[in-house]
Scaffold this active site. Structure first.
Site, short mmCIF file in Angstrom:
data_model
loop_
_atom_site.label_atom_id
_atom_site.label_comp_id
_atom_site.label_asym_id
_atom_site.label_seq_id
_atom_site.Cartn_x
_atom_site.Cartn_y
_atom_site.Cartn_z
N ARG A 233 49.91 52.20 91.60
CA ARG A 233 49.27 53.59 91.41
C ARG A 233 48.13 53.38 90.43
O ARG A 233 47.19 53.93 90.43
CB ARG A 233 50.27 54.65 91.27
CG ARG A 233 51.08 55.17 92.44
CD ARG A 233 52.00 56.08 92.52
NE ARG A 233 53.17 55.45 91.43
CZ ARG A 233 53.80 55.98 90.90
NH1 ARG A 233 53.89 57.39 90.86
NH2 ARG A 233 54.78 55.43 89.87
N ASN B 16 53.38 57.67 95.37
CA ASN B 16 54.23 56.75 96.09
C ASN B 16 54.87 57.74 97.21
O ASN B 16 54.91 59.11 97.36
CB ASN B 16 55.46 56.36 95.14
CG ASN B 16 55.05 55.30 94.33
OD1 ASN B 16 54.52 54.66 94.52
ND2 ASN B 16 55.82 54.98 93.54
#
Length: 109
Positions: A35, A53
């Site tokens: 990320r 996620n």
């Protein structure tokens, strides 16, 4: 092309336009900094959108901006990911979702 004169007319360069896609990245992509890496790459390319996620172990993102930059992150960068990642699949789908301003990390869904 100017067919009457048999001469190629010069054309201005085409503008690539903007594009928005939603992407799902599978493999070893959680717990490896994917990320943060995605945020850095999206910001470097001037893209708007988000990354998060998923509970199924994948990473999902929305990329919006210049078509060439969106293609760059989806087709090249996300297929490799950060050093600790092992990407097995990348699927992208056109999106009309509002990407907002800038690029952000969202909570797991």
């Amino acid at each position: 092309m100017d067919t009457a004169a048999g001469v190629l007319a010069s054309r201005p360069p085409q503008v690539t336009g903007t594009k928005a896609v939603r992407v799902e990245i599978k493999g070893r992509v959680q717990g490896v900094g994917f990320r943060d890496w995605t945020m850095e790459n999206a910001q470097e390319l001037g893209l708007c959108g988000w990354v998060r996620n998923r509970r199924n172990g994948s990473v999902e993102a929305l990329f919006s901006g210049d078509s060439a930059s969106v293609e760059e992150i989806v087709e090249k960068r996300c297929r490799i990911g950060p050093p600790a990642a092992a990407v097995t699949a990348v699927a992208s789908f056109p999106s009309d979702e509002d990407p907002g301003q800038g690029f952000e990390c969202r909570f797991t869904l």
